[in-house]
Design an enzyme around this catalytic site. Structure first.
Site, PDB file in Angstrom:
ATOM      1  N   LEU A  63       0.896  -1.154   0.000  1.00 32.84           N
ATOM      2  CA  LEU A  63       0.000   0.000   0.000  1.00 32.84           C
ATOM      3  C   LEU A  63       0.934   1.202   0.000  1.00 32.84           C
ATOM      4  O   LEU A  63       1.861   1.257   0.808  1.00 32.84           O
ATOM      5  CB  LEU A  63      -0.886   0.024   1.253  1.00 32.84           C
ATOM      6  CG  LEU A  63      -2.097  -0.914   1.283  1.00 32.84           C
ATOM      7  CD1 LEU A  63      -2.772  -0.857   2.644  1.00 32.84           C
ATOM      8  CD2 LEU A  63      -3.094  -0.565   0.190  1.00 32.84           C
ATOM      9  N   ASP A  64       0.727   2.155  -0.906  1.00 25.93           N
ATOM     10  CA  ASP A  64       1.697   3.240  -1.000  1.00 25.93           C
ATOM     11  C   ASP A  64       1.607   4.190   0.199  1.00 25.93           C
ATOM     12  O   ASP A  64       0.717   4.087   1.045  1.00 25.93           O
ATOM     13  CB  ASP A  64       1.566   3.984  -2.334  1.00 25.93           C
ATOM     14  CG  ASP A  64       0.231   4.677  -2.502  1.00 25.93           C
ATOM     15  OD1 ASP A  64      -0.164   5.427  -1.592  1.00 25.93           O
ATOM     16  OD2 ASP A  64      -0.424   4.485  -3.546  1.00 25.93           O
ATOM     17  N   PHE A  65       2.547   5.111   0.260  1.00 25.57           N
ATOM     18  CA  PHE A  65       2.736   6.024   1.385  1.00 25.57           C
ATOM     19  C   PHE A  65       1.445   6.742   1.774  1.00 25.57           C
ATOM     20  O   PHE A  65       1.130   6.900   2.954  1.00 25.57           O
ATOM     21  CB  PHE A  65       3.823   7.048   1.017  1.00 25.57           C
ATOM     22  CG  PHE A  65       4.284   7.921   2.149  1.00 25.57           C
ATOM     23  CD1 PHE A  65       5.087   7.422   3.157  1.00 25.57           C
ATOM     24  CD2 PHE A  65       3.915   9.265   2.190  1.00 25.57           C
ATOM     25  CE1 PHE A  65       5.527   8.242   4.199  1.00 25.57           C
ATOM     26  CE2 PHE A  65       4.350  10.083   3.229  1.00 25.57           C
ATOM     27  CZ  PHE A  65       5.156   9.571   4.228  1.00 25.57           C
ATOM     28  N   SER A  79      -1.661   5.794   1.028  1.00 23.18           N
ATOM     29  CA  SER A  79      -2.820   4.899   1.144  1.00 23.18           C
ATOM     30  C   SER A  79      -2.881   4.279   2.532  1.00 23.18           C
ATOM     31  O   SER A  79      -1.900   4.235   3.265  1.00 23.18           O
ATOM     32  CB  SER A  79      -2.755   3.806   0.078  1.00 23.18           C
ATOM     33  OG  SER A  79      -2.788   4.371  -1.215  1.00 23.18           O
TER      34      SER A  79
END
Length: 267
Positions: free
Chosen positions: A103-105, A107
């Site tokens: 999950l990106d930064f 999200s």
């Protein structure tokens, strides 16, 4: 393949020495035939082993946890820029756990972690349903809905991506489903279900239509749901979730074994 005595010791309460004695004393059968050599090779999931009439079944031991990742944490062990990672928040007992995907930064939401690399790989490479809740700037257009239903190939997938991303194009498959909860000119909220989780796939998808993703939260992965788990907290899988995972992994192993047999026949 595994030595018979090691197989018994690994999947039962017998020690290696007790396994040796049971085999040598004639208490062990492999595929209905008595086997007295502890060094005999057996194949997991293929050969059936019994001790005194009781089957010894492969029962892998692994742990899976659910982490409700907050925004502002990277899913990585270390960050050269010194930004916060999930391992700064996770308790020490989970420091060696492997994340299932990313999950990106910016999200948040459900992130699975496990102490077994093959479990992580199987889940990452699966087409199990992932459900996300999104808030986008702008409204959901007919073109977006058409692409969600039918998929879309992005020749230029740079919009919505990290500036250093090496991915220039992306083939986005049809969504499993979507539900528009609010559709307004200034912002819209929707839930979408995907079979995979490519690098910033949803951010790239909506950016292609000129809509920025303001919030992105994963709320479920297959039968595992976030529910009321507080942000930044973890929980272990429930018994029913473990049962579903065990069934999935068993089916994956059978599929891999069948494919191998088919390949061997074709050679």
């Amino acid at each position: 393949m595994m030595r018979l005595n090691k197989y018994i010791a690994h999947y039962s309460t017998y020690s290696r020495r007790e396994a040796d004695k049971a085999v040598q004393d004639g208490y062990v059968r492999v595929n209905s035939e008595i086997e007295t050599n502890p060094a005999t090779q057996v194949q997991e999931g293929v050969d059936i082993v019994y001790i005194s009439g009781k089957q010894v079944s492969p029962q892998e031991k692994y742990t899976v946890i659910v982490y409700n990742k907050p925004k502002g944490e990277l899913v990585t062990k270390n960050d050269p820029k010194g930004r916060k990672t999930i391992y700064d928040s996770l308790s020490k007992e989970f420091r060696h756990f492997i994340p299932v995907g990313r999950l990106d930064f910016a999200s948040e939401g459900l992130l699975l972690l496990t102490d077994a690399s093959h479990v992580a790989t199987s889940l990452m490479e699966s087409d199990l349903e992932r459900i996300y809740k999104l808030k986008i700037k702008g409204e959901v257009t007919p073109d977006m809905e058409d692409a969600m239903l039918n998929g879309i190939y992005l020749d230029d997938a740079s919009a919505g991506a990290h500036s250093h991303s090496k991915i220039t194009s992306m083939d986005i498959k049809p969504f499993i489903g979507y539900k528009i909860q609010k559709n307004q000119p200034n912002y819209s909220i929707l839930k979408v279900a995907l079979k995979e989780g490519k690098n910033r796939e949803l951010r790239r998808f909506f950016a292609h239509f000129g809509a920025e993703v303001a919030d992105l939260k994963r709320v479920s992965f297959a039968e595992i749901e976030l529910n009321n788990l507080p942000t930044g907290k973890t929980r272990y899988l429930s018994r029913s979730e473990y049962s579903a995972l065990y069934k999935f992994l068993k089916e994956e192993k059978k599929r891999a074994r069948d494919n191998k047999r088919k390949e061997d026949k074709e050679q």
